[in-house]
Design a protein around this motif. Structure first.
Motif, PDB file in Angstrom:
ATOM      1  N   LEU A  32       0.940  -1.228   0.043  1.00 41.32           N
ATOM      2  CA  LEU A  32      -0.103  -0.051   0.162  1.00 41.32           C
ATOM      3  C   LEU A  32       0.833   1.256   0.018  1.00 41.32           C
ATOM      4  N   GLY A  33       2.073   1.276   0.417  1.00 37.89           N
ATOM      5  CA  GLY A  33       3.007   2.571   0.300  1.00 37.89           C
ATOM      6  C   GLY A  33       2.931   3.215  -0.707  1.00 37.89           C
ATOM      7  N   GLY A  34       3.160   2.641  -1.747  1.00 34.16           N
ATOM      8  CA  GLY A  34       3.263   3.602  -3.164  1.00 34.16           C
ATOM      9  C   GLY A  34       1.909   4.340  -3.194  1.00 34.16           C
ATOM     10  N   GLY A  35       0.925   3.551  -3.182  1.00 29.79           N
ATOM     11  CA  GLY A  35      -0.602   4.312  -3.508  1.00 29.79           C
ATOM     12  C   GLY A  35      -0.630   5.229  -2.415  1.00 29.79           C
ATOM     13  N   VAL A  36      -0.345   5.082  -1.346  1.00 29.77           N
ATOM     14  CA  VAL A  36      -0.872   6.213  -0.187  1.00 29.77           C
ATOM     15  C   VAL A  36       0.322   7.275  -0.303  1.00 29.77           C
ATOM     16  N   VAL A  37       1.620   7.074  -0.616  1.00 36.76           N
ATOM     17  CA  VAL A  37       2.303   8.426  -0.980  1.00 36.76           C
ATOM     18  C   VAL A  37       1.668   9.364  -1.948  1.00 36.76           C
ATOM     19  N   ARG A  38       1.213   8.399  -2.926  1.00 37.59           N
ATOM     20  CA  ARG A  38       0.664   9.204  -4.347  1.00 37.59           C
ATOM     21  C   ARG A  38      -0.381   9.824  -3.973  1.00 37.59           C
ATOM     22  N   ASP A  39      -1.366   9.382  -3.365  1.00 40.28           N
ATOM     23  CA  ASP A  39      -2.619  10.079  -2.903  1.00 40.28           C
ATOM     24  C   ASP A  39      -2.618  11.184  -1.750  1.00 40.28           C
ATOM     25  N   LEU A  40      -1.569  11.107  -1.042  1.00 38.24           N
ATOM     26  CA  LEU A  40      -1.228  12.100   0.005  1.00 38.24           C
ATOM     27  C   LEU A  40      -0.567  13.321  -0.777  1.00 38.24           C
ATOM     28  N   ILE A  41       0.267  13.030  -1.944  1.00 36.01           N
ATOM     29  CA  ILE A  41       0.623  14.363  -2.547  1.00 36.01           C
ATOM     30  C   ILE A  41      -0.554  14.876  -3.276  1.00 36.01           C
ATOM     31  N   LEU A  42      -1.371  13.897  -3.870  1.00 32.74           N
ATOM     32  CA  LEU A  42      -2.534  14.596  -4.583  1.00 32.74           C
ATOM     33  C   LEU A  42      -3.583  15.186  -3.855  1.00 32.74           C
ATOM     34  N   ASN A  43      -3.415  14.968  -2.531  1.00 38.16           N
ATOM     35  CA  ASN A  43      -4.159  15.806  -1.505  1.00 38.16           C
ATOM     36  C   ASN A  43      -5.545  15.034  -1.408  1.00 38.16           C
ATOM     37  N   VAL A  44      -5.746  13.968  -1.477  1.00 38.29           N
ATOM     38  CA  VAL A  44      -6.964  13.145  -1.567  1.00 38.29           C
ATOM     39  C   VAL A  44      -6.851  11.908  -0.673  1.00 38.29           C
ATOM     40  N   ARG A  45      -7.953  11.427  -0.274  1.00 34.21           N
ATOM     41  CA  ARG A  45      -7.951  10.388   0.942  1.00 34.21           C
ATOM     42  C   ARG A  45      -7.369   9.100   0.110  1.00 34.21           C
ATOM     43  N   PRO A  46      -6.437   8.406   0.680  1.00 34.84           N
ATOM     44  CA  PRO A  46      -5.845   7.471   0.288  1.00 34.84           C
ATOM     45  C   PRO A  46      -6.974   6.138  -0.116  1.00 34.84           C
ATOM     46  N   ALA A  47      -6.790   5.675  -1.215  1.00 35.62           N
ATOM     47  CA  ALA A  47      -7.696   4.652  -1.599  1.00 35.62           C
ATOM     48  C   ALA A  47      -7.578   3.512  -0.669  1.00 35.62           C
ATOM     49  N   ALA A  48      -6.265   3.112   0.192  1.00 36.00           N
ATOM     50  CA  ALA A  48      -6.233   1.925   0.910  1.00 36.00           C
ATOM     51  C   ALA A  48      -7.082   2.341   2.018  1.00 36.00           C
ATOM     52  N   PHE A  49      -7.616   3.487   2.341  1.00 37.02           N
ATOM     53  CA  PHE A  49      -8.403   3.548   3.522  1.00 37.02           C
ATOM     54  C   PHE A  49      -9.958   3.932   3.086  1.00 37.02           C
ATOM     55  N   GLN A  50     -10.503   3.440   1.909  1.00 33.88           N
ATOM     56  CA  GLN A  50     -11.576   3.504   1.616  1.00 33.88           C
ATOM     57  C   GLN A  50     -12.244   2.264   1.328  1.00 33.88           C
ATOM     58  N   SER A  51     -11.428   1.131   1.508  1.00 33.44           N
ATOM     59  CA  SER A  51     -12.115  -0.180   1.351  1.00 33.44           C
ATOM     60  C   SER A  51     -11.423  -0.990   2.391  1.00 33.44           C
ATOM     61  N   VAL A  52     -12.043  -2.009   3.054  1.00 37.32           N
ATOM     62  CA  VAL A  52     -11.529  -2.820   4.171  1.00 37.32           C
ATOM     63  C   VAL A  52     -10.601  -4.001   3.463  1.00 37.32           C
ATOM     64  N   GLY A  53     -10.886  -4.147   2.107  1.00 39.46           N
ATOM     65  CA  GLY A  53     -10.015  -5.247   1.513  1.00 39.46           C
ATOM     66  C   GLY A  53      -8.673  -4.990   1.397  1.00 39.46           C
ATOM     67  N   TYR A  54      -8.503  -3.444   1.054  1.00 40.47           N
ATOM     68  CA  TYR A  54      -6.940  -3.223   0.792  1.00 40.47           C
ATOM     69  C   TYR A  54      -6.211  -3.316   2.114  1.00 40.47           C
ATOM     70  N   VAL A  55      -6.602  -3.403   3.262  1.00 33.10           N
ATOM     71  CA  VAL A  55      -5.981  -3.764   4.445  1.00 33.10           C
ATOM     72  C   VAL A  55      -6.026  -5.141   4.683  1.00 33.10           C
ATOM     73  N   LEU A  56      -7.112  -5.909   4.231  1.00 35.65           N
ATOM     74  CA  LEU A  56      -7.167  -7.304   4.762  1.00 35.65           C
ATOM     75  C   LEU A  56      -6.194  -8.221   3.950  1.00 35.65           C
ATOM     76  N   VAL A  57      -6.407  -7.990   2.552  1.00 33.37           N
ATOM     77  CA  VAL A  57      -5.470  -8.485   1.600  1.00 33.37           C
ATOM     78  C   VAL A  57      -4.181  -8.925   2.027  1.00 33.37           C
ATOM     79  N   PRO A  58      -3.217  -7.712   2.301  1.00 40.06           N
ATOM     80  CA  PRO A  58      -1.819  -8.137   2.818  1.00 40.06           C
ATOM     81  C   PRO A  58      -1.803  -8.921   4.177  1.00 40.06           C
ATOM     82  N   LEU A  59      -3.058  -8.694   4.908  1.00 40.04           N
ATOM     83  CA  LEU A  59      -2.733  -9.710   6.207  1.00 40.04           C
ATOM     84  C   LEU A  59      -3.028 -11.009   5.644  1.00 40.04           C
ATOM     85  N   VAL A  60      -3.939 -11.496   5.017  1.00 39.68           N
ATOM     86  CA  VAL A  60      -3.895 -12.645   4.024  1.00 39.68           C
ATOM     87  C   VAL A  60      -2.672 -13.384   3.642  1.00 39.68           C
TER      88      VAL A  60
END
Length: 205
Positions: A43-71
């Motif tokens: 998720l790191g690359g996408g989070v950095v990109r979205d923070l630079i774009l000043n938008v809420r990171p996509a990783a924090f808009q869906s539970v799946g983005y956090v759960l998939v790395p845990l799986v």
């Protein structure tokens, strides 16, 4: 239900997370450390990109983005010898994720009004940023700094292609797919032929 775009995104995240968790195994980290590396790699690359774009990171808009790395972490934790055996397949999937992420990241940056050059930089960041953060946390020299087997160069080519296509009014999945396939193909050829970026000659050479 997730759409095709989100499914592909989650597939790329899963593969990147596998590489992060495997790094944790090599470094003899516990399961928490493995999970952290998996999440950051995926998720790191996408989070950095979205923070630079000043938008809420996509990783924090869906539970799946956090759960998939845990799986992915659980799979590696219990079956890492088997995962290691299929590493060639993982590297191919990783190349596919690299191509997809650089193209999608560039397209998103263009949608937010960035110049083609800046969008290309953010596309590369999306593709390789998580890996850089993983390497730094694991105490490794980031792959991006010596680009073994041309990891960053395919992302650069794919991102630049996506930015060029968008500049000429070519948007949507056809353009994204074309840029992603180009980056993927270049990465695969580089792995097979062991291409590397040139290195400065040392003293006396």
């Amino acid at each position: 239900m997730p759409n095709v775009s989100e499914i592909l995104d989650l597939a790329g995240i899963f593969v990147f997370a596998l590489t992060g968790a495997l790094m944790g195994v090599r470094k003899r980290l516990d399961v928490v450390g493995m999970a952290m590396l998996a999440e950051i790699t995926a998720l790191g690359g996408g989070v950095v990109r979205d923070l630079i774009l000043n938008v809420r990171p996509a990783a924090f808009q869906s539970v799946g983005y956090v759960l998939v790395p845990l799986v992915a972490t659980v799979i590696v934790f219990y079956w890492h010898p088997h995962v290691t055996k299929v590493m060639p397949v993982i590297l191919v999937l990783d190349a596919a994720g690299l191509g997809l992420f650089c193209a999608v990241g560039t397209a998103k940056a263009m949608e937010y009004g960035l110049s083609p050059l800046h969008a290309t930089v953010l596309g590369i960041t999306t593709a390789v940023g998580g890996g850089m953060l993983r390497d730094v946390l694991a105490g490794e020299i980031p792959t991006l700094l010596y680009d073994r087997q041309l990891y960053a160069v395919p992302a650069l080519v794919g991102s630049a292609t996506m930015a060029a296509l968008s500049s000429y009014g070519l948007h949507g999945w056809p353009a994204t797919l074309a840029a992603a396939v180009l980056a993927f193909g270049l990465r695969i050829v580089a792995m097979r032929r062991k291409w590397q970026a040139p290195v400065a000659r040392g003293d006396g050479e």
